[in-house]
Write a protein that holds these residues in place. Structure first.
Motif, PDB file in Angstrom:
ATOM      1  N   LYS A   1       0.859  -1.113  -0.042  1.00  0.00           N
ATOM      2  CA  LYS A   1       0.137   0.072   0.036  1.00  0.00           C
ATOM      3  C   LYS A   1       0.908   1.389   0.125  1.00  0.00           C
ATOM      4  CE  LYS A   1      -3.982   1.661   2.709  1.00  0.00           C
ATOM      5  NZ  LYS A   1      -3.180   2.897   3.078  1.00  0.00           N
TER       6      LYS A   1
ATOM      7  N   ASP B   1       1.106   4.355   0.268  1.00  0.00           N
ATOM      8  CA  ASP B   1       0.752   5.465   0.854  1.00  0.00           C
ATOM      9  C   ASP B   1       0.762   5.209   2.319  1.00  0.00           C
ATOM     10  OD1 ASP B   1      -1.711   3.799   1.176  1.00  0.00           O
ATOM     11  OD2 ASP B   1      -2.857   5.749   1.135  1.00  0.00           O
TER      12      ASP B   1
ATOM     13  N   THR C   1       5.412   5.690  -1.090  1.00  0.00           N
ATOM     14  CA  THR C   1       5.529   7.185  -1.940  1.00  0.00           C
ATOM     15  C   THR C   1       5.057   8.032  -0.846  1.00  0.00           C
ATOM     16  OG1 THR C   1       3.499   6.719  -2.947  1.00  0.00           O
ATOM     17  CG2 THR C   1       5.805   6.018  -4.126  1.00  0.00           C
ATOM     18  N   SER C   2       4.342   7.749  -0.050  1.00  0.00           N
ATOM     19  CA  SER C   2       3.942   8.920   0.858  1.00  0.00           C
ATOM     20  C   SER C   2       3.503   8.045   2.114  1.00  0.00           C
ATOM     21  CB  SER C   2       2.698   9.568   0.490  1.00  0.00           C
ATOM     22  OG  SER C   2       1.612   8.687   0.233  1.00  0.00           O
ATOM     23  N   GLY C   3       3.680   8.687   3.254  1.00  0.00           N
ATOM     24  CA  GLY C   3       3.268   8.133   4.704  1.00  0.00           C
ATOM     25  C   GLY C   3       4.448   7.153   5.021  1.00  0.00           C
TER      26      GLY C   3
ATOM     27  N   SER D   1       8.797   7.592   3.257  1.00  0.00           N
ATOM     28  CA  SER D   1       9.248   8.341   2.055  1.00  0.00           C
ATOM     29  C   SER D   1       9.928   9.572   2.126  1.00  0.00           C
ATOM     30  CB  SER D   1       7.967   8.387   1.203  1.00  0.00           C
ATOM     31  OG  SER D   1       6.926   9.304   1.626  1.00  0.00           O
TER      32      SER D   1
END
Length: 162
Positions: free
Chosen positions: A46, A48, A72-74, A119
Motif C-alpha cells: 500500500k 501510502d 511513496t507517501s506516509g 518516503s
C-alpha cells in the motif's frame, strides 16, 4: 468488511490467503498481528503507508515482512506491542539508487520498538521494493530482527523509539 473464516482447525477474523500452507497478511491501514499469523508473510504493498503491530511476545513467534511496492507517501512501520518490548539485531541497508552500497544498521534491544521506513523525499531509511526482513520473538521482552532493507540516498536508521 471483516468476516470470520474457519477451516475446522483455525478461526480468524481478517481475510487471509495461504501460500504453501503459510498465512499471507496483506497490509491495511493498520494490522494487528496475532499468534495465528506466526510463520506468515506480511506484505507491504500500500504505497501510502501501512502499520503492522506485533502481538504480545511469545517465544518462537516469527513474522516475515516484504515490500512489494515502494512507499511513496506516509510510512511503512512495524511496532512492538508495548514500550517495554524491544527489537534487537541488525539489517543490511542497501542503497538502491546508484551505488548499491551496503551498510549495517543495528537495533539496540533497549530503546528501539519499531522499524520505520518512510518516503520523506528519499526513502533514506527504507521502504523500497525488494525489502525483506524477519522478526522472531526470543524472550518475553525482545524481538530479534535480521534481513535486508532497501533505501535510497544517504542511509538513515530504520529503528525508532516509538
Amino acid at each position: 468488511t471483516m468476516s470470520v473464516h474457519s477451516d475446522n482447525a483455525n478461526t480468524w477474523t481478517k481475510p487471509q490467503r495461504f501460500a504453501g500452507g503459510r498465512p499471507v497478511v496483506e497490509d491495511g491501514a493498520a494490522v494487528l498481528l496475532g499468534p495465528a499469523d506466526s510463520g506468515g508473510l506480511c506484505i507491504f504493498d500500500k504505497v501510502d503507508g501501512a502499520l503492522f503491530t506485533l502481538p504480545t511476545p511469545a517465544i518462537g513467534l516469527t513474522y516475515d515482512f516484504i515490500v512489494t511496492a515502494s512507499v511513496t507517501s506516509g510510512v511503512y512501520k512495524v511496532i512492538t506491542s508495548s514500550a517495554s518490548v524491544f527489537i534487537v539485531g541488525s539489517v543490511d541497508m542497501v542503497d538502491t539508487d546508484t551505488t548499491f552500497t551496503h551498510t549495517n544498521q543495528d537495533a539496540n534491544g533497549t530503546t528501539h520498538v519499531s522499524v520505520t521506513m518512510d518516503s520523506a523525499s528519499t526513502n533514506a531509511n527504507g521502504g523500497i521494493k525488494g525489502t525483506r526482513f524477519t522478526l522472531t520473538c526470543r524472550t518475553a521482552t525482545t524481538w530479534a530482527i535480521h534481513g535486508q532493507i532497501n533505501h535510497a540516498g544517504s542511509v538513515a536508521s530504520p529503528f525508532a523509539t516509538s
